[in-house]
Write an enzyme that holds these catalytic residues in place. Structure first.
Site, PDB file in Angstrom:
ATOM      1  N   ASN A  11     -51.286  52.532  29.043  1.00 12.52           N
ATOM      2  CA  ASN A  11     -50.573  52.805  27.664  1.00 12.52           C
ATOM      3  C   ASN A  11     -51.123  51.989  26.095  1.00 12.52           C
ATOM      4  O   ASN A  11     -52.381  51.388  26.877  1.00 12.52           O
ATOM      5  CB  ASN A  11     -49.575  51.281  28.303  1.00 12.52           C
ATOM      6  N   TYR A 100     -74.299  39.879  26.867  1.00 10.38           N
ATOM      7  CA  TYR A 100     -74.498  41.228  28.166  1.00 10.38           C
ATOM      8  C   TYR A 100     -75.903  42.022  27.898  1.00 10.38           C
ATOM      9  O   TYR A 100     -76.198  41.223  26.606  1.00 10.38           O
ATOM     10  CB  TYR A 100     -72.996  42.390  27.424  1.00 10.38           C
ATOM     11  N   ALA A 108     -64.096  47.740  24.147  1.00 11.97           N
ATOM     12  CA  ALA A 108     -62.866  46.638  22.354  1.00 11.97           C
ATOM     13  C   ALA A 108     -62.034  45.967  22.958  1.00 11.97           C
ATOM     14  O   ALA A 108     -62.090  44.723  22.064  1.00 11.97           O
ATOM     15  CB  ALA A 108     -62.779  47.968  21.863  1.00 11.97           C
ATOM     16  N   ASP A 109     -61.393  46.213  24.427  1.00 10.58           N
ATOM     17  CA  ASP A 109     -60.399  44.877  24.431  1.00 10.58           C
ATOM     18  C   ASP A 109     -60.963  43.840  25.427  1.00 10.58           C
ATOM     19  O   ASP A 109     -60.419  42.943  24.578  1.00 10.58           O
ATOM     20  CB  ASP A 109     -59.085  45.940  25.423  1.00 10.58           C
ATOM     21  N   ARG A 110     -61.740  43.861  25.713  1.00 10.07           N
ATOM     22  CA  ARG A 110     -62.466  42.721  26.486  1.00 10.07           C
ATOM     23  C   ARG A 110     -62.771  41.608  24.787  1.00 10.07           C
ATOM     24  O   ARG A 110     -63.136  40.876  24.688  1.00 10.07           O
ATOM     25  CB  ARG A 110     -63.305  42.468  27.076  1.00 10.07           C
ATOM     26  N   ASP A 129     -57.264  40.052  32.155  1.00  4.56           N
ATOM     27  CA  ASP A 129     -56.370  40.816  31.457  1.00  4.56           C
ATOM     28  C   ASP A 129     -55.766  41.997  32.342  1.00  4.56           C
ATOM     29  O   ASP A 129     -57.001  42.813  33.158  1.00  4.56           O
ATOM     30  CB  ASP A 129     -57.040  41.176  30.077  1.00  4.56           C
ATOM     31  N   THR A 132     -55.156  48.657  33.326  1.00  4.87           N
ATOM     32  CA  THR A 132     -55.649  49.938  34.300  1.00  4.87           C
ATOM     33  C   THR A 132     -55.924  49.236  35.907  1.00  4.87           C
ATOM     34  O   THR A 132     -56.537  49.201  36.405  1.00  4.87           O
ATOM     35  CB  THR A 132     -55.998  50.995  33.784  1.00  4.87           C
TER      36      THR A 132
END
EC number: 2.7.1.33
Length: 262
Positions: A11, A100, A108-110, A129, A132
């Site tokens: 989504n 990292y 990008a979401d992290r 989070d 998916t």
């Protein structure tokens, strides 16, 4: 008004911020095959429903973990909003010290979640989070992004059970009336939900032990509320953490551009 767009594998979540507050938000299916015009018309309908227009938007920021969709989205922003969007990726100023091995591998979401988590809740911090894929990110007391854990999301687990076991049905992810299921559906719901709760609690426990700290645990994503109600390790549920982080990154980078006279 600032338009924010978080594109996940399943989504995409859209939102508009006005004077720092989330005014409205929407969720739509991520479709790699839609054109910029199809996305433009879809966004227009969403804005129209709230009495808004493309002209009301003065800035756009996009975060995506689906590279093939970015061309259409960027073209949509430029064609309909007449704005070149800010894209979360190389070159954007996040203020994060990422530990990292290869910082470019961090989704990008992290990154966006970490920015919002630190600003809203301080550190140390674990951010879970539920998307998916379910991601666990650890930020230490010095506000360094230390890394995390990635597991299959709860929906992937449910779909795998359905697709690989011939007699098992596709189920809704919801809390069953009891742990011991009285039929196939409730038994599957119990296994998926409580199995996942156990995974969350086990991973968070191990992360805390390794960090030798007691970080606050923030949950976000579509199923965060359901999991948190059954878990004893989640401190705060913030369903709009990613959208808030996008807005923060937009403001941070827009201010830097103004300081440089761009």
């Amino acid at each position: 008004m600032i338009f924010v767009l978080d594109v996940g594998n399943t989504n995409a979540v859209l939102g508009v911020f006005e004077e720092g507050e989330l005014r409205q938000h929407w969720r739509m299916e991520t479709d790699r095959h839609k054109t910029e015009d199809e996305y433009g018309m879809l966004v227009k309908q969403l804005l129209d429903h709230e009495g808004l227009s493309f002209e009301d938007v003065k800035g756009i920021i996009v975060s995506s973990v689906v590279p093939p969709i970015m061309f259409a989205l960027e073209r949509m922003c430029e064609k309909y909003f007449k704005i070149k969007p800010l894209v979360v990726g190389p070159g954007i100023k996040t203020g994060l010290n990422i530990k990292y091995e290869n910082p470019r591998e961090v989704g990008a979401d992290r990154i966006v979640n970490a920015v919002a988590g630190i600003q809203l809740y301080g550190s140390p911090l674990i951010i879970v989070d539920f998307g998916t894929a379910t991601t666990y990110c650890y930020i230490n007391e010095e506000k360094h992004y230390m890394g995390g854990v990635i597991t299959p999301g709860i929906m992937i687990s449910a779909e795998a059970l359905y697709s690989r076991a011939a007699k098992l049905p596709r189920i809704e992810i919801t809390k069953p009336s009891s742990v011991v299921g009285k039929n196939t559906v409730s038994a599957m719901q119990s296994g998926i939900l409580y199995g996942y709760v156990g995974q969350v609690e086990g991973i968070v426990k191990r992360m805390k032990e390794e960090a030798k700290q007691e970080p606050k645990v923030i949950a976000t994503g579509g199923l965060a509320k359901l999991i948190s109600e059954e878990s004893n390790v989640i401190d705060i549920v913030d369903p709009f953490l990613t959208l808030k982080g996008l807005y923060m990154l937009y403001e941070r980078n827009a201010n830097l551009q103004q300081e440089k006279g761009e």
